[in-house]
Design an enzyme around this catalytic site. Sequence first.
Site, PDB file in Angstrom:
ATOM      1  N   ASN A   1      -1.176   3.705  -6.083  1.00 41.90           N
ATOM      2  CA  ASN A   1      -1.570   2.491  -5.852  1.00 41.90           C
ATOM      3  C   ASN A   1       0.329   1.526  -5.348  1.00 41.90           C
ATOM      4  OD1 ASN A   1      -2.384   0.105  -4.695  1.00 41.90           O
ATOM      5  ND2 ASN A   1      -3.651  -0.359  -6.321  1.00 41.90           N
TER       6      ASN A   1
ATOM      7  N   LYS B   1       0.144  -0.563  -3.463  1.00 42.70           N
ATOM      8  CA  LYS B   1      -0.021  -2.064  -2.958  1.00 42.70           C
ATOM      9  C   LYS B   1       0.560  -2.521  -1.551  1.00 42.70           C
ATOM     10  CE  LYS B   1      -0.510  -3.274  -7.440  1.00 42.70           C
ATOM     11  NZ  LYS B   1      -1.226  -3.994  -8.786  1.00 42.70           N
TER      12      LYS B   1
ATOM     13  N   HIS C   1     -10.743  -3.154  -6.772  1.00 41.92           N
ATOM     14  CA  HIS C   1      -9.425  -3.729  -7.488  1.00 41.92           C
ATOM     15  C   HIS C   1      -9.123  -4.769  -8.262  1.00 41.92           C
ATOM     16  CE1 HIS C   1      -4.927  -4.182  -8.429  1.00 41.92           C
ATOM     17  NE2 HIS C   1      -5.270  -2.440  -9.410  1.00 41.92           N
TER      18      HIS C   1
ATOM     19  N   GLU D   1      -6.956  -7.257  -7.984  1.00 44.61           N
ATOM     20  CA  GLU D   1      -6.705  -8.031  -6.878  1.00 44.61           C
ATOM     21  C   GLU D   1      -7.874  -8.476  -5.953  1.00 44.61           C
ATOM     22  OE1 GLU D   1      -2.992  -5.748  -6.876  1.00 44.61           O
ATOM     23  OE2 GLU D   1      -2.305  -6.501  -7.995  1.00 44.61           O
TER      24      GLU D   1
ATOM     25  N   GLU E   1      -8.832  -1.056 -15.294  1.00 38.29           N
ATOM     26  CA  GLU E   1      -7.498  -1.376 -15.915  1.00 38.29           C
ATOM     27  C   GLU E   1      -8.454  -3.223 -15.896  1.00 38.29           C
ATOM     28  OE1 GLU E   1      -5.465   0.531 -12.508  1.00 38.29           O
ATOM     29  OE2 GLU E   1      -6.688  -1.204 -11.331  1.00 38.29           O
TER      30      GLU E   1
ATOM     31  N   GLY F   1       0.647  -5.072 -13.719  1.00 38.09           N
ATOM     32  CA  GLY F   1       1.932  -5.682 -13.132  1.00 38.09           C
ATOM     33  C   GLY F   1       2.504  -6.553 -14.272  1.00 38.09           C
TER      34      GLY F   1
ATOM     35  N   SER G   1      -0.069  -1.168 -16.062  1.00 39.86           N
ATOM     36  CA  SER G   1       1.242  -1.032 -16.744  1.00 39.86           C
ATOM     37  C   SER G   1       1.490   0.013 -17.443  1.00 39.86           C
ATOM     38  CB  SER G   1       2.131  -2.410 -18.022  1.00 39.86           C
ATOM     39  OG  SER G   1       1.955  -3.767 -17.057  1.00 39.86           O
TER      40      SER G   1
HETATM   41  P1  PGA Z   1       0.694  -1.635 -12.589  1.00 39.90           P
HETATM   42  O1  PGA Z   1      -0.631  -1.363 -11.268  1.00 39.90           O
HETATM   43  O2  PGA Z   1       0.573  -0.551 -12.197  1.00 39.90           O
HETATM   44  O3  PGA Z   1       1.790  -1.950 -11.859  1.00 39.90           O
HETATM   45  O4  PGA Z   1       0.233  -2.463 -14.033  1.00 39.90           O
HETATM   46  C1  PGA Z   1      -1.517  -0.913 -11.086  1.00 39.90           C
HETATM   47  C2  PGA Z   1      -2.655  -1.340 -10.682  1.00 39.90           C
HETATM   48  O5  PGA Z   1      -3.200  -2.715 -10.473  1.00 39.90           O
HETATM   49  O6  PGA Z   1      -3.001  -0.319 -10.319  1.00 39.90           O
END
Ligand code: PGA
Length: 251
Positions: free
Chosen positions: A10, A12, A95, A97, A167, A173, A213
Amino acid sequence: MARQFFVGGNFKMNPVTRDQKKALIKILNDATVDQNVEVVISPPALYLIPVKDSLRSDFKVAAQNCYVKDSGAFTGEISPRQLVDAGVPYVILGHSERRTLFGETSKLVADKTQAAIAAGLSVILCVGETLEEREAGKTKQVVEAQLTPVVAALKEADWSKVVVAYEPVWAIGTGKVATSAQAQEAHADIRAYLASAVSSAVAEGTRIIYGGSVNAGNCKELGSQKDVDGFLVGGASLKPEFVNIVNAKQA
Ligand code: PGA
């Protein structure tokens, strides 16, 4: 039947230049990867078609979002039918976000999931709890509340088009990855919920991937858990180590 291991990248809202995007795709195209893994790359919508056209043929692409309607006066949105027409096979929905920054409710996510599948897309459906919810012992309850409207919206056969991404919001993140035991417990709970709310066949067949992460250092242990069927990778999907994550199941 064994569930095929799935690794999603992803991107983003990254990268910010087309040159950087080309460099990333070159790394993926040049890599030697485990052919037993389904790999799906999710660039920003602007780049979906050029990435699809330049990406190796054994990798697929996913949109990071879509709307619930096929067409109409919905400024700024992309429809499931447009994605299908563009040859995009997957979409990420729900997601964290999107849920937290853009106010998407579990009901909207469920309606989008239904619309996406009806149009012919496969869906990477994201669920997960905040730190506050985990500390209050509510992880299972929160994830089930996110899944319940999806169960109500889909027919049993639709689940063959769904990959569930667990997640935990506190791990996205942050560099604070869930332990393999925490991931396994949450994944087993999701599978048990699917067994009771949909069917045991759907529970057995649905891939449940972990995100938050994931990196080259932690992917092997996470990926060895019984109910962890792959990963959704954010930050590390923008780095060469993404290849190591795709190859997590190799000795
Ligand atoms: P990250 O994000 O690996 O940067 O923690 C995962 C995601 O949001 O799908």
